[in-house]
Design an enzyme around this catalytic site. Sequence first.
Site, PDB file in Angstrom:
ATOM      1  N   LYS A 175      43.270  36.476  31.334  1.00 19.45           N
ATOM      2  CA  LYS A 175      41.973  36.935  31.834  1.00 19.45           C
ATOM      3  C   LYS A 175      41.885  36.628  33.317  1.00 19.45           C
ATOM      4  CE  LYS A 175      37.883  35.342  32.350  1.00 19.45           C
ATOM      5  NZ  LYS A 175      37.570  36.075  33.598  1.00 19.45           N
ATOM      6  N   PRO A 176      42.001  37.654  34.180  1.00 18.84           N
ATOM      7  CA  PRO A 176      41.826  37.405  35.614  1.00 18.84           C
ATOM      8  C   PRO A 176      40.353  37.182  35.944  1.00 18.84           C
ATOM      9  CG  PRO A 176      42.254  39.745  35.205  1.00 18.84           C
ATOM     10  CD  PRO A 176      42.289  39.054  33.865  1.00 18.84           C
ATOM     11  N   GLU A 178      36.691  37.916  37.259  1.00 17.84           N
ATOM     12  CA  GLU A 178      35.895  39.143  37.157  1.00 17.84           C
ATOM     13  C   GLU A 178      35.998  39.985  38.431  1.00 17.84           C
ATOM     14  OE1 GLU A 178      35.043  36.113  36.335  1.00 17.84           O
ATOM     15  OE2 GLU A 178      33.245  36.027  35.091  1.00 17.84           O
ATOM     16  N   GLU A 250      45.187  23.704  36.272  1.00 16.64           N
ATOM     17  CA  GLU A 250      45.391  23.642  37.723  1.00 16.64           C
ATOM     18  C   GLU A 250      44.012  23.785  38.356  1.00 16.64           C
ATOM     19  OE1 GLU A 250      48.193  23.082  39.135  1.00 16.64           O
ATOM     20  OE2 GLU A 250      49.585  23.467  37.501  1.00 16.64           O
ATOM     21  N   CYS A 284      43.619  26.323  47.247  1.00 21.43           N
ATOM     22  CA  CYS A 284      43.377  25.005  46.652  1.00 21.43           C
ATOM     23  C   CYS A 284      44.151  23.906  47.369  1.00 21.43           C
ATOM     24  CB  CYS A 284      43.713  25.038  45.169  1.00 21.43           C
ATOM     25  SG  CYS A 284      45.305  25.794  44.863  1.00 21.43           S
ATOM     26  N   GLU A 384      35.002  20.211  47.340  1.00 25.89           N
ATOM     27  CA  GLU A 384      35.784  21.400  47.668  1.00 25.89           C
ATOM     28  C   GLU A 384      34.825  22.524  48.037  1.00 25.89           C
ATOM     29  OE1 GLU A 384      37.656  23.523  44.389  1.00 25.89           O
ATOM     30  OE2 GLU A 384      39.430  23.746  45.635  1.00 25.89           O
TER      31      GLU A 384
HETATM   32  P1  NAD Z   1      36.235  29.366  38.520  1.00 26.65           P
HETATM   33  O1  NAD Z   1      36.535  28.089  37.831  1.00 26.65           O
HETATM   34  O2  NAD Z   1      34.836  29.715  38.783  1.00 26.65           O
HETATM   35  O3  NAD Z   1      36.819  30.584  37.676  1.00 26.65           O
HETATM   36  C1  NAD Z   1      38.176  30.653  37.305  1.00 26.65           C
HETATM   37  C2  NAD Z   1      38.309  31.543  36.102  1.00 26.65           C
HETATM   38  O4  NAD Z   1      37.606  30.947  35.026  1.00 26.65           O
HETATM   39  C3  NAD Z   1      37.749  32.945  36.251  1.00 26.65           C
HETATM   40  O5  NAD Z   1      38.611  33.860  35.611  1.00 26.65           O
HETATM   41  C4  NAD Z   1      36.424  32.870  35.498  1.00 26.65           C
HETATM   42  O6  NAD Z   1      36.036  34.098  34.941  1.00 26.65           O
HETATM   43  C5  NAD Z   1      36.782  31.907  34.404  1.00 26.65           C
HETATM   44  N1  NAD Z   1      35.648  31.199  33.810  1.00 26.65           N
HETATM   45  C6  NAD Z   1      34.480  30.824  34.409  1.00 26.65           C
HETATM   46  N2  NAD Z   1      33.695  30.191  33.511  1.00 26.65           N
HETATM   47  C7  NAD Z   1      34.377  30.159  32.341  1.00 26.65           C
HETATM   48  C8  NAD Z   1      34.102  29.636  31.064  1.00 26.65           C
HETATM   49  N3  NAD Z   1      32.942  29.029  30.774  1.00 26.65           N
HETATM   50  N4  NAD Z   1      35.039  29.774  30.096  1.00 26.65           N
HETATM   51  C9  NAD Z   1      36.213  30.377  30.357  1.00 26.65           C
HETATM   52  N5  NAD Z   1      36.531  30.907  31.555  1.00 26.65           N
HETATM   53  C10 NAD Z   1      35.621  30.792  32.535  1.00 26.65           C
HETATM   54  O7  NAD Z   1      37.145  29.348  39.824  1.00 26.65           O
HETATM   55  P2  NAD Z   1      37.218  30.445  40.978  1.00 26.65           P
HETATM   56  O8  NAD Z   1      35.949  30.325  41.745  1.00 26.65           O
HETATM   57  O9  NAD Z   1      37.623  31.759  40.409  1.00 26.65           O
HETATM   58  O10 NAD Z   1      38.466  29.914  41.834  1.00 26.65           O
HETATM   59  C11 NAD Z   1      38.366  28.906  42.758  1.00 26.65           C
HETATM   60  C12 NAD Z   1      38.792  27.581  42.154  1.00 26.65           C
HETATM   61  O11 NAD Z   1      40.135  27.677  41.668  1.00 26.65           O
HETATM   62  C13 NAD Z   1      38.821  26.469  43.168  1.00 26.65           C
HETATM   63  O12 NAD Z   1      38.277  25.306  42.596  1.00 26.65           O
HETATM   64  C14 NAD Z   1      40.317  26.274  43.452  1.00 26.65           C
HETATM   65  O13 NAD Z   1      40.675  25.018  43.918  1.00 26.65           O
HETATM   66  C15 NAD Z   1      40.890  26.561  42.122  1.00 26.65           C
HETATM   67  N6  NAD Z   1      42.310  26.908  42.256  1.00 26.65           N
HETATM   68  C16 NAD Z   1      43.243  25.972  41.902  1.00 26.65           C
HETATM   69  C17 NAD Z   1      44.599  26.252  42.040  1.00 26.65           C
HETATM   70  C18 NAD Z   1      45.624  25.235  41.632  1.00 26.65           C
HETATM   71  O14 NAD Z   1      46.779  25.592  41.521  1.00 26.65           O
HETATM   72  N7  NAD Z   1      45.259  23.993  41.408  1.00 26.65           N
HETATM   73  C19 NAD Z   1      45.012  27.489  42.519  1.00 26.65           C
HETATM   74  C20 NAD Z   1      44.037  28.421  42.873  1.00 26.65           C
HETATM   75  C21 NAD Z   1      42.679  28.117  42.732  1.00 26.65           C
END
Ligand code: NAD
Length: 496
Positions: A175-176, A178, A250, A284, A384
């Site tokens: 699931k990418p 949205e 991650e 990140c 962050e």
């Molecule tokens: P996010 O946590 O808001 O969302 C990530 C994914 O989770 C999305 O696909 C979203 O639809 C899904 N999601 C949201 N709520 C959910 C739920 N209740 N149940 C299941 N899935 C859910 O993160 P973001 O804003 O998309 O990305 C930024 C974050 O990702 C930052 O905190 C960044 O540090 C982190 N990140 C970490 C790495 C790493 O390798 N550690 C790499 C890239 C990004």
Amino acid sequence: MSGQGHQYIDGRHRPGTSGESHEVLNPATGEIVAHVDVASASDVHDAVVAAGRAHSEWSGATPGDRATALIALAAAMSDRAEEYAQVETAQAGKPIKLTREFDVPGAIDNVSFYSGAARNLEGRASGEYDSSHTSIVRRESVGVVGSIAPWNYPLQMAVWKVLPAIAAGNTIVLKPAEITPLTSVMLAEDCTRAGIPDGVVNVICGRGRVAGEALLAHPGVRMVSFTGSTPVGQRVMEIAAQTVKRVHLELGGKAPFLVFDDADLEAAIHGAVAGALINSGQDCTAATRAYIQRPLYDAFVSGVADLMAAVRLGDPTDPSTDQGPLVSRVQQASVAGYIDRARAAGARVLVGGRAPGGDLAAGAYYEPTLVVDAAQDSEIVQQELFGPVLVALPFDSDDEGLRLANDSPFGLAASAWTRDVLRSMRASREIAAGCVWINDHIPIVSEMPHGGFKASGFGKDMSQYSFDEYTQIKHVSIEISGVARKDWHRTIFGDR
Ligand code: NAD
């Protein structure tokens, strides 16, 4: 490939059945890039069932056959590398030079790496560990993997999740995010083009709370791998715990950038600006907290300020643009909020600190920003914020610098800048992070692991370590004495 719709299930497109449509917006202009039909929990179920059906054939294929399919996938992706770059730039606002030179070639290199790793499916033992048994260790796939990815590097994150999983014989439902689903769907199409069987790679475009949670809870999923924010990662663990799924997380980061007083100042200044602004700071591992030993502090701050002011903010499709917009208006408002609160708390903004006007006002832009005089325990240093913002703080002794670098809930990445081998060894040993760069910040390679310590999660992406995490170990013990009554049966039968 046949059918319409953005869900990619069992080798074909189909529409999501939630009845809802989501607009993917170009953050540089606000224009609509695509109307995406949104997945329901029932679509997720269909995808998991398809992945479950595909698992026995795919996990039973030889490592060599899987490797051949992955080599074909790398070729299929290379054939439309420019299309990937254009779509990634349109949906995420990344500068085209970044998508052309980093996101897309990096993703293809990762596919190539896992075509080799696929053939390294091996257990560690085959031998007699007591006189009457031969032990074999088998490394097997886990089953259906459910993966959830963020928006900051949509294609790379999809590849980091999908490739180690399928190289090891698992099947996957991804699931990418949205707001950036399009290149993940392209990846699934290319899997089919490359001859990877239907159902091995499925993509669900839906909301986190609906499709994401349905995937995490589904009893047919044996492992969840998640990249995203720490709060959502905590939710992932909670839901996965109900059905005892393996969890790979991650999460967020707040990377320190530690400059000792013997550092190459020019290298550190360039490294800090590039490391903080890559992908508009939505990385990140981005450099976020620069700690500078006092003798270099003023020169570092003025060098960074000059260099940041020269960064070309603009249209991401223009090859000369250095920094594009943030991914969305929501992200722009969030970054602006952090800077406003930092100002109110007494920090000074030396460069940037605002959304630009003029031609760029229609997009989600935010200027490269340098903050000084913030307190170590303030929000801007501790949380962050995922924007083009670097905070610079001075330190005196080496002990203090290392203590400040580790003073964070996160532990994803860090860098230390010094020409002294002992200092570099000490920093690499004492900084609690999954990656410590010495005299650089950001470069990654497919062969090396990426993943966090502390609140940045656990589990590794990329490298053989990641491949291994998508496998489970089975001990097979074969009795070889042929004796019917074993010595140890005395514990049950006494002297009979
Ligand atoms: P996010 O946590 O808001 O969302 C990530 C994914 O989770 C999305 O696909 C979203 O639809 C899904 N999601 C949201 N709520 C959910 C739920 N209740 N149940 C299941 N899935 C859910 O993160 P973001 O804003 O998309 O990305 C930024 C974050 O990702 C930052 O905190 C960044 O540090 C982190 N990140 C970490 C790495 C790493 O390798 N550690 C790499 C890239 C990004």
